[in-house]
Motif scaffolding. Sequence first.
Motif, PDB file in Angstrom:
ATOM      1  N   ASP A  63       0.947  -1.132   0.018  1.00 11.31           N
ATOM      2  CA  ASP A  63       0.133  -0.012   0.159  1.00 11.31           C
ATOM      3  C   ASP A  63       0.841   1.262  -0.107  1.00 11.31           C
ATOM      4  N   SER A  64       0.312   2.170  -0.389  1.00  5.77           N
ATOM      5  CA  SER A  64       1.046   3.454  -0.500  1.00  5.77           C
ATOM      6  C   SER A  64       0.450   4.560   0.916  1.00  5.77           C
ATOM      7  N   ASN A  65       1.444   5.466   0.949  1.00  3.70           N
ATOM      8  CA  ASN A  65       1.175   6.500   2.098  1.00  3.70           C
ATOM      9  C   ASN A  65       0.848   5.916   3.379  1.00  3.70           C
ATOM     10  N   LEU A  66       1.565   5.099   3.832  1.00  2.00           N
ATOM     11  CA  LEU A  66       1.436   4.123   4.975  1.00  2.00           C
ATOM     12  C   LEU A  66       1.094   5.077   6.247  1.00  2.00           C
ATOM     13  N   ALA A  67       2.207   6.097   6.297  1.00  2.00           N
ATOM     14  CA  ALA A  67       2.050   6.789   7.632  1.00  2.00           C
ATOM     15  C   ALA A  67       0.851   7.672   7.572  1.00  2.00           C
ATOM     16  N   THR A 125      -5.851  17.738   1.898  1.00  2.00           N
ATOM     17  CA  THR A 125      -6.240  17.752   0.545  1.00  2.00           C
ATOM     18  C   THR A 125      -6.917  16.089   0.383  1.00  2.00           C
ATOM     19  N   VAL A 126      -7.011  15.436   1.428  1.00  2.00           N
ATOM     20  CA  VAL A 126      -7.505  13.897   1.124  1.00  2.00           C
ATOM     21  C   VAL A 126      -8.746  13.819   1.517  1.00  2.00           C
ATOM     22  N   PRO A 127      -9.616  13.417   0.545  1.00  2.00           N
ATOM     23  CA  PRO A 127     -11.187  13.417   0.521  1.00  2.00           C
ATOM     24  C   PRO A 127     -11.548  12.515   1.727  1.00  2.00           C
ATOM     25  N   SER A 128     -10.970  11.576   1.975  1.00  2.00           N
ATOM     26  CA  SER A 128     -11.356  10.627   3.409  1.00  2.00           C
ATOM     27  C   SER A 128     -11.047  11.103   4.480  1.00  2.00           C
ATOM     28  N   ALA A 129     -10.284  12.297   4.685  1.00  2.00           N
ATOM     29  CA  ALA A 129     -10.270  12.841   5.998  1.00  2.00           C
ATOM     30  C   ALA A 129     -11.228  13.896   6.319  1.00  2.00           C
ATOM     31  N   ASP A 171       5.299  12.569  -6.903  1.00  2.00           N
ATOM     32  CA  ASP A 171       4.733  11.661  -7.770  1.00  2.00           C
ATOM     33  C   ASP A 171       4.962  10.449  -7.815  1.00  2.00           C
ATOM     34  N   SER A 172       4.357   9.324  -8.560  1.00  2.00           N
ATOM     35  CA  SER A 172       4.571   8.079  -8.487  1.00  2.00           C
ATOM     36  C   SER A 172       5.910   7.663  -9.404  1.00  2.00           C
ATOM     37  N   VAL A 173       6.249   8.505 -10.344  1.00  2.00           N
ATOM     38  CA  VAL A 173       7.487   8.356 -10.992  1.00  2.00           C
ATOM     39  C   VAL A 173       8.893   8.255 -10.039  1.00  2.00           C
ATOM     40  N   ARG A 174       8.701   9.658  -9.274  1.00  2.00           N
ATOM     41  CA  ARG A 174       9.824   9.603  -8.440  1.00  2.00           C
ATOM     42  C   ARG A 174       9.855   8.392  -7.442  1.00  2.00           C
ATOM     43  N   SER A 175       8.684   8.157  -6.936  1.00  2.00           N
ATOM     44  CA  SER A 175       8.537   7.303  -5.691  1.00  2.00           C
ATOM     45  C   SER A 175       8.921   5.993  -6.101  1.00  2.00           C
ATOM     46  N   ALA A 176       8.672   5.555  -7.369  1.00  2.00           N
ATOM     47  CA  ALA A 176       9.319   4.273  -7.912  1.00  2.00           C
ATOM     48  C   ALA A 176      10.608   4.039  -7.907  1.00  2.00           C
ATOM     49  N   ASP A 193      -0.579   9.299  -4.798  1.00  2.00           N
ATOM     50  CA  ASP A 193      -0.888   8.095  -5.466  1.00  2.00           C
ATOM     51  C   ASP A 193      -2.114   7.859  -6.313  1.00  2.00           C
ATOM     52  N   GLY A 194      -2.945   8.983  -6.506  1.00  2.00           N
ATOM     53  CA  GLY A 194      -4.239   8.940  -7.196  1.00  2.00           C
ATOM     54  C   GLY A 194      -5.386   8.505  -6.512  1.00  2.00           C
ATOM     55  N   GLU A 195      -4.998   7.986  -5.344  1.00  2.00           N
ATOM     56  CA  GLU A 195      -6.110   7.184  -4.650  1.00  2.00           C
ATOM     57  C   GLU A 195      -6.319   7.712  -3.283  1.00  2.00           C
ATOM     58  N   LEU A 196      -5.512   7.774  -2.458  1.00  2.00           N
ATOM     59  CA  LEU A 196      -5.828   8.403  -0.827  1.00  2.00           C
ATOM     60  C   LEU A 196      -5.228   9.825  -1.276  1.00  2.00           C
TER      61      LEU A 196
END
Length: 524
Positions: free
Chosen positions: A168-172, A214-218, A237-242, A296-299
């Motif tokens: 999963d992304s953004n664990l913290a 900026t997190v909708p679920s928050a 972004d996901s490119v740098r995180s990869a 991550d485009g999700e959270l």
Amino acid sequence: MTELTPTASAVPADRLVVRTSAGLVQGGESDGALFWKGLRYAEAPVGLLRWRAPVPVEPWTGVVAATDYGPAAPQISNPAIPLGPDVVKDEDCLSLNIWRSAASTRPLPVMVWIHGGAYTFGSSRQPLFDGTAFVSTGEVVIVTVNYRIGALGFLDLSSVATEEQPFDSNLALRDVLLALEWVQQNIAAFGGDPERVTVFGESAGGGLITTLLTVPSAEGLFHQAIAESSPVSSVYDSVRSAKVAQRMLDQLGVAAGDLARLRDLPAVDIVAAGMAVYAAVPSEEPGTLAFAPVVDGELVPEHPITVLSEGRGLPVPLVIGTNKDEAALFKFMKSPLMPIDEQSITEMLTEIARENSELEMPTRDEILTAYTGLRTHAIGLGVARDVGFRMPTLWSAEGHATVAPVWLYRFDQATPMLRLVGVGATHATELPYVWGNLDTDPKDITFKLGGRKTGRAVSERLQARWRAFATTGSPQGAAGDVEWETFQPAGARSTLVIDRHDALVPDLDGELRAAWGDAVLTFS
């Protein structure tokens, strides 16, 4: 947490024994404050749960002792961030701590603290963050939260995930969200009001808070926010995180076909590899971090600085600001995290311009007009401070003020000793004043040349403002304090300068805004 032997009948009528959604806990009392420490809000993120979203803690039987802090997240020791005596470091670190005045009987507003530490260090157990002084006036309940840090909390392995080995992304960030859900479910039992929750944090903690905005679920998990020295734009972004993920796999010697090993590696090996990556990334790419929140485009659907600057964040009141000399600490500590010398600053600005090629970004010379008259080393400190902290804070304030009240500040207070060693009001120096804990570390040099009397006065004013914000929705502080006007982008752009004597200054950053221009820059 330690399980106590329950009585044969019912739990004793004890105000320190509280029923949570998972079971009974027993806290302690000290210096007029009730406290509960080491309260689990999630299962240990180990084995198959390593690098996965946190799982709510399983219920228990009996009464669990909650008088000692839980373990700190795995990390190397950092003398700038003392964790306190007898610290235990363990992946089983997802806990929180609560304080409230022993004299309080009514439901109180809640302030939830998210600690900083460059996303790689720190803990809610730091002596600096003891909530006893904060709750002494009986106005608020304090909660401090542990979350995963470093590679175990911010490494995004979703780019290499498979059906057999999901990550999963953004664990913290997910840890903090689960902790806030725990607060909503349980804080009333500890004397807190779940309808009046203010999140506040500094540095990495501030960055998590501006990201949360900026997190909708928050939405609905908190109602106000305070962001101190937030690196708002240090979200990638996901490119740098990869790329960082692959660098970590290489550092650990884990092949793409052997991802199961990641679940079994000792945490100490992961921390060691993470520190190597932590040091290498900003050295090779000035101004960037190895470990930070990810779009991550999700959270996190979009870059937080974009969302906030366009006024699309969660519409909650916000106090936000930075310190006058943010970057001086990084130079003093010889930290690789912030570019200070001319070459690294030029490299950073060149890369920012490349990543923001669609925007009309000011030239290097135009930016440097804001630092006319400064010595070369001071120019470097100024640019590093402003690109890392002040400008993202201003961009956020400008946009968020269109959807909710915003109060902007700059912390300028510095003791004689801090001025003598050349760091001034540098990064994190506001923290003792915020917490009212001016003497928690015997090795701290802050007050070695005096300044405690002034420090206590500044602390009392600052705490009064933070408490007032939590209780009334406006950080006006005590009677007689300087009135703090909201930040109005189309008006005075008022900024509270917090110093020996506070002052409200119109458009404090006018020259800075003019030099940097209107382009809101992202760091992808």
